[in-house]
Design a protein around this motif. Structure first.
Motif, mmCIF file in Angstrom:
data_model
loop_
_atom_site.group_PDB
_atom_site.id
_atom_site.type_symbol
_atom_site.label_atom_id
_atom_site.label_comp_id
_atom_site.label_asym_id
_atom_site.label_seq_id
_atom_site.Cartn_x
_atom_site.Cartn_y
_atom_site.Cartn_z
ATOM 1 N N TYR A 182 -15.642 14.604 -44.207
ATOM 2 C CA TYR A 182 -14.715 14.005 -43.238
ATOM 3 C C TYR A 182 -13.444 14.828 -43.161
ATOM 4 O O TYR A 182 -12.994 15.384 -44.159
ATOM 5 N N THR A 183 -12.881 14.884 -41.968
ATOM 6 C CA THR A 183 -11.602 15.560 -41.807
ATOM 7 C C THR A 183 -10.550 14.569 -41.327
ATOM 8 O O THR A 183 -10.842 13.704 -40.501
ATOM 9 N N SER A 184 -9.354 14.703 -41.858
ATOM 10 C CA SER A 184 -8.275 13.784 -41.475
ATOM 11 C C SER A 184 -7.232 14.522 -40.666
ATOM 12 O O SER A 184 -6.090 14.138 -40.620
ATOM 13 N N ILE A 299 -7.791 33.446 -49.529
ATOM 14 C CA ILE A 299 -6.787 32.404 -49.313
ATOM 15 C C ILE A 299 -7.001 31.832 -47.924
ATOM 16 O O ILE A 299 -7.140 32.572 -46.949
ATOM 17 N N GLY A 300 -7.042 30.523 -47.831
ATOM 18 C CA GLY A 300 -7.220 29.890 -46.530
ATOM 19 C C GLY A 300 -6.776 28.449 -46.589
ATOM 20 O O GLY A 300 -6.201 27.998 -47.585
ATOM 21 N N GLY A 301 -7.042 27.725 -45.507
ATOM 22 C CA GLY A 301 -6.653 26.314 -45.448
ATOM 23 C C GLY A 301 -5.237 26.144 -44.960
ATOM 24 O O GLY A 301 -4.867 25.112 -44.401
ATOM 25 N N TRP A 324 -9.576 32.018 -42.147
ATOM 26 C CA TRP A 324 -9.276 30.811 -41.358
ATOM 27 C C TRP A 324 -10.560 30.020 -41.127
ATOM 28 O O TRP A 324 -11.645 30.607 -40.946
ATOM 29 N N GLY A 325 -10.420 28.715 -41.135
ATOM 30 C CA GLY A 325 -11.559 27.886 -40.791
ATOM 31 C C GLY A 325 -11.151 26.432 -40.777
ATOM 32 O O GLY A 325 -9.990 26.098 -41.003
ATOM 33 N N MET A 326 -12.093 25.576 -40.499
ATOM 34 C CA MET A 326 -11.824 24.142 -40.490
ATOM 35 C C MET A 326 -13.107 23.389 -40.823
ATOM 36 O O MET A 326 -14.204 23.953 -40.786
ATOM 37 N N THR A 327 -12.960 22.119 -41.164
ATOM 38 C CA THR A 327 -14.110 21.308 -41.522
ATOM 39 C C THR A 327 -15.204 21.445 -40.464
ATOM 40 O O THR A 327 -16.390 21.531 -40.790
ATOM 41 N N GLU A 328 -14.794 21.491 -39.214
ATOM 42 C CA GLU A 328 -15.736 21.540 -38.099
ATOM 43 C C GLU A 328 -16.468 22.881 -37.996
ATOM 44 O O GLU A 328 -17.427 23.017 -37.264
ATOM 45 N N THR A 329 -15.956 23.911 -38.704
ATOM 46 C CA THR A 329 -16.588 25.234 -38.613
ATOM 47 C C THR A 329 -17.222 25.631 -39.954
ATOM 48 O O THR A 329 -17.365 26.826 -40.244
ATOM 49 N N GLY A 415 -7.547 22.691 -31.730
ATOM 50 C CA GLY A 415 -6.215 22.111 -31.944
ATOM 51 C C GLY A 415 -5.223 23.145 -32.478
ATOM 52 O O GLY A 415 -4.031 22.887 -32.562
ATOM 53 N N ASP A 416 -5.696 24.328 -32.854
ATOM 54 C CA ASP A 416 -4.792 25.393 -33.295
ATOM 55 C C ASP A 416 -4.345 26.196 -32.077
ATOM 56 O O ASP A 416 -5.171 26.598 -31.249
ATOM 57 N N VAL A 417 -3.043 26.394 -31.978
ATOM 58 C CA VAL A 417 -2.493 27.170 -30.867
ATOM 59 C C VAL A 417 -2.293 28.602 -31.368
ATOM 60 O O VAL A 417 -1.639 28.815 -32.399
ATOM 61 N N ASP A 430 1.062 27.671 -33.647
ATOM 62 C CA ASP A 430 1.482 26.260 -33.607
ATOM 63 C C ASP A 430 0.232 25.391 -33.756
ATOM 64 O O ASP A 430 -0.892 25.896 -33.788
ATOM 65 N N ARG A 431 0.459 24.096 -33.824
ATOM 66 C CA ARG A 431 -0.656 23.158 -33.892
ATOM 67 C C ARG A 431 -0.512 22.192 -32.717
ATOM 68 O O ARG A 431 0.594 21.760 -32.421
ATOM 69 N N ALA A 432 -1.612 21.888 -32.058
ATOM 70 C CA ALA A 432 -1.524 21.033 -30.872
ATOM 71 C C ALA A 432 -1.133 19.598 -31.241
ATOM 72 O O ALA A 432 -0.537 18.884 -30.448
HETATM 73 P P1 AMP Z 1 -9.469 21.426 -42.517
HETATM 74 O O1 AMP Z 1 -10.386 20.842 -41.527
HETATM 75 O O2 AMP Z 1 -8.859 20.459 -43.440
HETATM 76 O O3 AMP Z 1 -10.133 22.576 -43.225
HETATM 77 O O4 AMP Z 1 -8.231 22.054 -41.738
HETATM 78 C C1 AMP Z 1 -8.386 23.026 -40.740
HETATM 79 C C2 AMP Z 1 -7.037 23.457 -40.225
HETATM 80 O O5 AMP Z 1 -6.262 24.026 -41.285
HETATM 81 C C3 AMP Z 1 -7.094 24.527 -39.167
HETATM 82 O O6 AMP Z 1 -7.384 23.983 -37.902
HETATM 83 C C4 AMP Z 1 -5.688 25.110 -39.269
HETATM 84 O O7 AMP Z 1 -4.736 24.302 -38.610
HETATM 85 C C5 AMP Z 1 -5.418 25.044 -40.756
HETATM 86 N N1 AMP Z 1 -5.780 26.322 -41.391
HETATM 87 C C6 AMP Z 1 -6.945 26.652 -41.981
HETATM 88 N N2 AMP Z 1 -6.913 27.923 -42.436
HETATM 89 C C7 AMP Z 1 -5.692 28.416 -42.116
HETATM 90 C C8 AMP Z 1 -5.045 29.671 -42.299
HETATM 91 N N3 AMP Z 1 -5.630 30.685 -42.919
HETATM 92 N N4 AMP Z 1 -3.785 29.796 -41.818
HETATM 93 C C9 AMP Z 1 -3.172 28.772 -41.192
HETATM 94 N N5 AMP Z 1 -3.729 27.566 -41.000
HETATM 95 C C10 AMP Z 1 -4.972 27.386 -41.447
#
Ligand code: AMP
Length: 551
Positions: A182-184, A299-301, A324-329, A415-417, A430-432
């Motif tokens: 789950y992502t919050s 390093i990420g997140g 860079w990545g997100m729960t959805e990816t 949602g990432d700008v 930025d973040r949307a």
């Molecule tokens: P989460 O789903 O908790 O992994 O969060 C994903 C979000 O974390 C992304 O959409 C970004 O806003 C942020 N994020 C992840 N990796 C990076 C990074 N390397 N630099 C800046 N923001 C990041």
């Protein structure tokens, strides 16, 4: 059809157990260091799969974990999906009412819990009047069961012990649900993301080679990123696919634990959010540790600060790989590798590239969208990052509302700008949405605002994230008090109010009194104004009693 073998996780472990039977899987535990091998691990995975058969977990049913990074947790990583059930990893740092929602929304039938997290889970169960609707059994990750109200409960060793060490693994297809997280990140309730066998296979193959994160048979890999965060960024699977040695840092590791593991286990590659690496640097300023084996950290997140990248490289000869990545990816989607020829750029120019969010991984596609359409790669114009590919989800679990807003024509709207420079490097500007990310964990500003505004002496309130060196962002509340209300009592009232319902780390580090919340022309809270004005606000130097210390 050409090529009939499905893309599933099981062959990764089959191969590792056959080709690298003696390669180690090491874990820090409360009792000391636990050491096993791929061959022995494979047998335990079979035992666990048989144990799950024994309690009647059917195909497609969900099994949850509420655990730190250790070998038993890793056993669930292969046993649960490879037998056709779905592994749902739950984040124990979330507020209790979120955990309750998540467990029940996913309809988890069985839940593995660490001994040190039993009390936290009891808190979440209390939100559900003492028992989650769907959970039929709890398994404590150890060889005994602490005093607990969770019921029925059994210890892991009794649960697994005595079962056969081989398993007749089923032939699954790519679309079989394998994982869930789950992502919050945005407003509203946490959103479930399901990972199929095919998505997890593709993500593993995406991060395995050099264009990804480069896992090799001689790597010694320590994911510090929690296994409840998008499967520890897929590291346990890619490490297995490579046949590399695993090192798990165990429950709530501190910098001293990490330094010791790097030193004693010869860790070559590790991964975590910036806060982890900043914490280790702080520790190293005061303490001796031999980091000579460590070649790279991912390093990420959250964004990797340039100074952090420089310090690791110059003082410790450790290369920082920003991802860079997100729960959805699933989650890794871009990595800031240098392109050929860039190594010889002046350090300043090179670092500019390396602290961007990076180059998209092979297999994925992205575009940047503004109201006017697609944005060119000029490094200046910005828009929302849209992405798609084999390990990018196309929907949320049972959330038609979010599916409506967060996807378009098969693209995930992140949602990432971002901007993209002419070399193809993505950079987040930025973040949307106005959520806050502290130490790699989300805090919902909207939830905090609603909670604070429920106080009788508050006229209006808003919460923003201010930049913070260690945590990247920390929440600060802006409150308009009712006339005549004393500031001191209200401050501690707000802290008390929030502490009842939220973990300490959600509580704003400062409460600032203002005459009115700035508004946009349409009357909405204009947080931009506050973000600009308070960009340098030092939350480490706030008045006594404003909020509990986050350290
Ligand atoms: P989460 O789903 O908790 O992994 O969060 C994903 C979000 O974390 C992304 O959409 C970004 O806003 C942020 N994020 C992840 N990796 C990076 C990074 N390397 N630099 C800046 N923001 C990041």
């Amino acid at each position: 059809m050409v090529g009939t073998t499905a893309q599933t996780l099981r062959p990764f472990l089959w191969r590792a157990a056959k080709l690298y039977p003696d390669r180690e899987i090491v874990s820090r535990t409360h009792e000391g260091i636990d050491r096993t091998t791929y061959a022995a691990y494979d047998r335990r995975v079979a035992q666990l799969a048989n144990a799950l058969d024994g309690v009647g977990i059917d195909d497609g049913e969900r099994v949850a974990t509420f655990c730190w990074n250790h070998t038993r947790h890793f056993e669930t990583y292969f046993a649960v999906p490879s037998r056709g059930s779905q592994l749902h990893t739950i984040n124990p740092l979330l507020p209790d009412h979120h955990v309750k929602y998540i467990v029940e929304n996913a309809a988890d039938r069985l839940l593995f819990v660490d001994p040190s997290l039993v009390e936290k889970l009891e808190g979440a169960a209390a939100e559900a009047d003492g028992a989650f609707d769907t959970v039929e059994r709890f398994v404590v990750m150890g060889s005994d069961v602490p005093e607990t109200s969770l019921d029925p409960v059994v210890d892991y060793e009794s649960f697994v012990g005595g079962h056969a060490e081989t398993y007749d693994w089923p032939a699954l297809d790519d679309e079989t649900p394998a994982g869930m997280c789950y992502t919050s990140g945005t407003t509203g309730k946490p959103k479930g993301v399901e990972y199929s066998q095919g998505m997890m296979w593709a993500h593993t193959m995406g991060i395995l080679p050099e264009a990804g994160l480069d896992f090799r048979a001689d790597s010694v890999v320590m994911p510090v990123v929690p296994m409840f965060h998008v499967m520890a960024w897929g590291f346990p699977y890619a490490t297995t696919a490579a046949g590399a040695k695993h090192v798990y840092p165990g429950p709530a590791p501190d910098p001293a634990d990490l330094a010791r593991l790097i030193e004693t286990e010869g860790v070559t590659f590790s991964a975590g959010v910036p806060t982890v690496w900043l914490g280790l640097l702080e520790y190293l300023e005061e303490n001796e540790a031999d980091l000579s084996s460590l070649e790279r950290v991912a390093i990420g997140g959250a964004a990797a600060p340039k100074s952090l990248v420089r310090t690791y490289e110059e003082e410790y000869d450790v290369q920082v790989v920003h991802a860079w990545g997100m729960t959805e990816t699933s989650p890794v989607a871009a990595v800031a590798h240098l392109k050929p020829g860039m190594e010889s750029l002046p350090p300043e120019r090179r670092d500019e590239k390396r602290v961007k969010q990076g180059l998209v991984l092979p297999g994925l596609e992205f575009k940047v969208m503004s109201d006017e359409g697609e944005v060119p790669w000029d490094g200046e114009q910005f828009g929302e990052l849209w992405i798609r590919g084999p390990w990018v989800t196309t929907e949320y679990f049972r959330r038609p509302d979010a599916n409506e807003t967060d996807f378009a024509d098969g693209w995930l709207k992140t949602g990432d700008v971002v901007t993209v420079d002419p070399d193809g490097y993505i950079q987040i500007v930025d973040r949307a949405t106005d959520v806050i990310k502290s130490g790699g964990e989300w805090i919902s500003s909207q939830e905090l605002e609603n909670a604070i505004m429920a106080h009788d002496d508050v006229v209006e309130a808003t919460v923003i994230g201010v930049p913070h060196e260690k945590w990247q962002e920390r929440p600060v509340a802006f409150v308009v008090p009712r006339e005549g209300v004393g500031e001191g009592p209200l401050r501690s009232d707000i802290a008390d109010l929030l502490e009842g319902d939220y973990p300490t780390w959600w509580v704003p580090d400062d409460v600032v009194y203002i005459d009115a919340v700035p508004k946009t022309a349409t009357g909405k809270f204009d947080k931009k104004v506050l973000r600009e004005e308070y960009a340098d606000h030092d939350v480490d130097d706030v008045p006594e009693g404003a909020a509990p210390d986050d350290d």
